[in-house]
Structure formats: C-alpha cells, structure tokens
Design an enzyme around this catalytic site. Structure first.
Site, PDB file in Angstrom:
ATOM      1  N   THR A  75       0.821  -1.211   0.000  1.00  0.00           N
ATOM      2  CA  THR A  75       0.000   0.000   0.000  1.00  0.00           C
ATOM      3  C   THR A  75       0.852   1.256   0.000  1.00  0.00           C
ATOM      4  O   THR A  75       2.005   1.234   0.462  1.00  0.00           O
ATOM      5  CB  THR A  75      -0.903   0.012   1.250  1.00  0.00           C
ATOM      6  OG1 THR A  75      -1.576   1.263   1.362  1.00  0.00           O
ATOM      7  CG2 THR A  75      -0.086  -0.187   2.523  1.00  0.00           C
ATOM      8  N   ASP A  76       0.266   2.356  -0.465  1.00  0.00           N
ATOM      9  CA  ASP A  76       0.971   3.640  -0.403  1.00  0.00           C
ATOM     10  C   ASP A  76       1.033   4.187   1.012  1.00  0.00           C
ATOM     11  O   ASP A  76       1.804   5.109   1.304  1.00  0.00           O
ATOM     12  CB  ASP A  76       0.314   4.669  -1.336  1.00  0.00           C
ATOM     13  CG  ASP A  76      -1.157   4.943  -1.036  1.00  0.00           C
ATOM     14  OD1 ASP A  76      -1.721   4.321  -0.120  1.00  0.00           O
ATOM     15  OD2 ASP A  76      -1.746   5.788  -1.739  1.00  0.00           O
ATOM     16  N   GLU A  77       0.250   3.632   1.929  1.00  0.00           N
ATOM     17  CA  GLU A  77       0.214   4.162   3.289  1.00  0.00           C
ATOM     18  C   GLU A  77       1.532   3.960   4.040  1.00  0.00           C
ATOM     19  O   GLU A  77       1.768   4.617   5.054  1.00  0.00           O
ATOM     20  CB  GLU A  77      -0.958   3.557   4.059  1.00  0.00           C
ATOM     21  CG  GLU A  77      -2.298   3.914   3.447  1.00  0.00           C
ATOM     22  CD  GLU A  77      -3.479   3.612   4.354  1.00  0.00           C
ATOM     23  OE1 GLU A  77      -3.338   3.752   5.584  1.00  0.00           O
ATOM     24  OE2 GLU A  77      -4.533   3.238   3.821  1.00  0.00           O
TER      25      GLU A  77
ATOM     26  N   TYR B  37      -1.878  -0.254  11.070  1.00  0.00           N
ATOM     27  CA  TYR B  37      -2.001  -0.944   9.782  1.00  0.00           C
ATOM     28  C   TYR B  37      -0.811  -0.663   8.883  1.00  0.00           C
ATOM     29  O   TYR B  37      -0.141  -1.593   8.401  1.00  0.00           O
ATOM     30  CB  TYR B  37      -3.297  -0.535   9.078  1.00  0.00           C
ATOM     31  CG  TYR B  37      -3.268  -0.811   7.592  1.00  0.00           C
ATOM     32  CD1 TYR B  37      -3.091  -2.108   7.115  1.00  0.00           C
ATOM     33  CD2 TYR B  37      -3.390   0.221   6.661  1.00  0.00           C
ATOM     34  CE1 TYR B  37      -3.043  -2.371   5.759  1.00  0.00           C
ATOM     35  CE2 TYR B  37      -3.352  -0.039   5.299  1.00  0.00           C
ATOM     36  CZ  TYR B  37      -3.177  -1.327   4.854  1.00  0.00           C
ATOM     37  OH  TYR B  37      -3.120  -1.592   3.510  1.00  0.00           O
TER      38      TYR B  37
ATOM     39  N   LYS C   2       2.231  -3.176   7.447  1.00  0.00           N
ATOM     40  CA  LYS C   2       2.526  -3.386   6.025  1.00  0.00           C
ATOM     41  C   LYS C   2       3.951  -2.971   5.685  1.00  0.00           C
ATOM     42  O   LYS C   2       4.623  -3.613   4.875  1.00  0.00           O
ATOM     43  CB  LYS C   2       1.524  -2.618   5.156  1.00  0.00           C
ATOM     44  CG  LYS C   2       0.132  -3.226   5.125  1.00  0.00           C
ATOM     45  CD  LYS C   2       0.117  -4.640   4.537  1.00  0.00           C
ATOM     46  CE  LYS C   2       0.398  -4.655   3.052  1.00  0.00           C
ATOM     47  NZ  LYS C   2       0.307  -6.039   2.493  1.00  0.00           N
TER      48      LYS C   2
END
Length: 356
Positions: free
Chosen positions: A133-135, A159, A163
């Site tokens: 993810t870009d997060e 989260y 990741k």
C-alpha cells in the site's frame, strides 16, 4: 503451470482471481483464511471451475503452506493476504501484526524452502509478488511531490506500520537469500466486492438505507483513487515483466478529497436511484470526529510502471465510480448477505461516540 494467490477471497484478491481466469487458463490455488472480509460469494461465478482450487487456511500455517507448495508446485506466489483497515488497526492492532508481519514471515519462510528445492531453470522463472500500500510512505503536505518508489517509509497507523514491516521482510529475503521478489504499492482501490467498511461502499450502502453518511473531520483528506480492475492489470503486468527485486507504485492519477468523493457518490445515486421523497442524498452527509492520526494526503507517482512496463490505468475516476455505484445497485443481495451481526457491531463500535 499454476499460481498460488493468498487472500484471494477478499476485495482485491477476488477481483484478481476473477480477472486472471477470465483471461488465462492457468489454474489458481486460492488460499484465504475467510475472516470477516473474505467472502466466497465474491467467487461464486467460479463454482465448478476446475481451474480454481480454493483452500481455507492461514498464511501463518507453515505446515499447510508446505503441503500446498509441494502438491501444486506453483510458478508464482501473489500475496494479497492482509488485514487492511486503518480504523480496525486502531481498535485492535494485534491482529494486524499477526497477519501482516508474522504471516508474511511464515509465508516467506515456506516459499524460500520451496524455491530452494526447485531445479535451476524453475528457480530462475519463479516469482513472489507482494501486494502492499501507499500508506507505508506516510502523509504528504498539499504541495509535496507524490510518493515515488524511493520515498522514505513513514507509516503512521498500526495498519501501515505492519505493512511496512512486511515490505521490509520481502526486501530482506531478496537481498539475503536471493528470493526473486516483486513488490507493488498501490493507492486507494475502489470497485466491485469492496467490503462496506471503506469510504465508497459505506457511502453507497448507507445512502440507500437512509442512514447518515459519516465524513471524518473536514473531509479534506486527499487520496489517489485506483479502480480495482486497473490494479489487477498492473499486477499481471508486473508479474509478467517486472525486474526482480524492484518496487512498482500503482496509482490511478486521481487525487481527490474524501468530501468530493462523497458528493460524487450522492450525485450518481440521485441520477441512478433517486430517493423516494425527492430529497438529495447529500442531505444525509454528517461530519463526525476525525480518527486518530488521520493522514492528510496520499499521492502516487506511477511513472516508473508506465515507463518501464508500459502500464497505465484504463479507467478515469468518472468512469470507474459510475461502474462501482451501478455494481452496488445491481448487487443488493451481495450487500445484504455480508451485513451480518458482526458487521453491524463493528460499524456501531467505530462510529459510536463520534460527535457530529
């Protein structure tokens, strides 16, 4: 030839499996734990299709992984399996550590042992593709350049931190053991089969039910929106031609504030399924207390993927969001079936006490 997909009954994973088997005859071994967001109904059209072999199980189950790898001898692993909701990670981070960190570690260990057992030519052809993810990159200010593949990791939620840890493990297994890995970091996905805890499906489902449309804070948090089928095509392209050890950002070139997304959904519903009382759906919008540590802006620079592998999204946001709203209107049975007591309890837990 066979591929193994983990998390293939979830939102992105199920869309990938469906698209894969619509375009190729190569069988898919689909491993999914079937937690709250994993749903076999997403794959109902594959019932009886011998190319799709579903196995209920956990990526943290080393014995199961070893058995599946030895039995089916996949040429590639695509890892979609993850806990992925920021709000849930705030309420209960341990599950995110167990699945996203420990689970990815055990998957990597099983895959490393399997890969080492292969003949030299099969080792060279093998790929482990990790979907992220870009997060992991953190939050951007309004005028900051978009996230590139070299952007520093600065995760801000349990989260995204979990990741980020999984991404680092994948990288380490390539550099330490030579495992032929690929990593993709995507922006916010939307489209069919999206579990209605996330922004777009939540707005559609609540609007049709006559409920409030809760918008966090001022609603000006900016995200880059990517239609899920475009994401699937990008993953297929990376698996096909990506350079081993490389990271590819996947984005839709659609930066929009959350509030704009909500108004767009309302306008489409006004057109496609008007309220019986003649009122507009945007009258249901309610501003609620923001979630803790809410990242202000994400933006993906996907030029590397376009430059090196020739991929670009096929959908504009206007075309993708119209298809998405129409899908939910056409699949009210699917929505009803997943709105279990557990889902209702979660919604009540997450939004309880948030002052308007």
């Amino acid at each position: 030839m066979t591929i193994l997909v983990t998390g293939g009954a979830g939102f992105i994973g199920a869309n990938f499996v469906l698209d894969w088997l619509a375009q190729a005859d190569e069988p898919v071994i689909n491993l999914d734990k079937l937690t709250y967001a994993g749903n076999l109904e997403n794959l109902s059209r594959l019932e009886g299709d011998k190319r799709h072999i579903f196995v209920q199980g956990d990526i943290a189950d080393s014995q199961l992984l070893e058995r599946l790898l030895v039995e089916h001898k996949p040429r590639a692993i695509l890892n979609f399996a993850a806990e992925s909701h920021v709000d849930r990670s705030i309420h209960g981070p341990e599950e995110f550590i167990e699945t996203n960190v420990v689970g990815t570690f055990r998957l990597l260990e099983a895959v490393r042992a399997y890969w080492k057992s292969l003949a030299s030519d099969a080792q060279q052809a093998f790929r482990f593709l990790h979907v992220s993810t870009d997060e992991v990159y953190g939050s951007l200010a309004k005028d900051d350049p978009a996230f590139s593949e070299s952007h520093q990791y600065e995760p801000n939620s349990p989260y995204s931190a979990s990741k980020a840890a999984s991404d680092h493990l994948v990288r380490a297994y390539h550099h330490t053991y030579g495992l032929p890995v690929l990593t993709t970091n995507c922006s916010n996905n939307y489209g069919p089969y999206h579990f209605p805890e996330k922004l777009i499906p939540l707005m559609i489902v609540n609007a049709l039910a006559g409920k409030a449309l809760p918008v966090y804070g001022d609603g000006q948090q900016i995200r880059d929106w990517l239609y899920v089928k475009d994401h699937c095509s990008a993953i297929r392209r990376v698996l096909e031609a990506g350079a081993v050890g490389e990271v590819y950002n996947v984005g839709g070139w659609n930066e929009k504030p959350n509030l704009d997304i909500v108004h767009t959904v309302c306008s489409l519903l006004d057109e496609l399924r008007p309220r019986a009382d003649g009122e507009l759906y945007n009258t249901q919008i309610t501003y609620v207390t923001d979630r803790p540590g809410h990242d202000r802006r994400y933006a993906i620079d996907a030029r590397k993927l376009e430059r090196e592998l020739g991929w670009k999204p096929a959908e504009t946001f206007d075309s993708g969001i119209r298809k998405t709203v129409q899908w939910y209107l056409d699949n009210q049975g699917w929505v009803s079936n997943i709105q279990s007591g557990a889902y209702r309890e979660w919604v009540e837990k997450n939004y309880a006490g948030r002052t308007a």
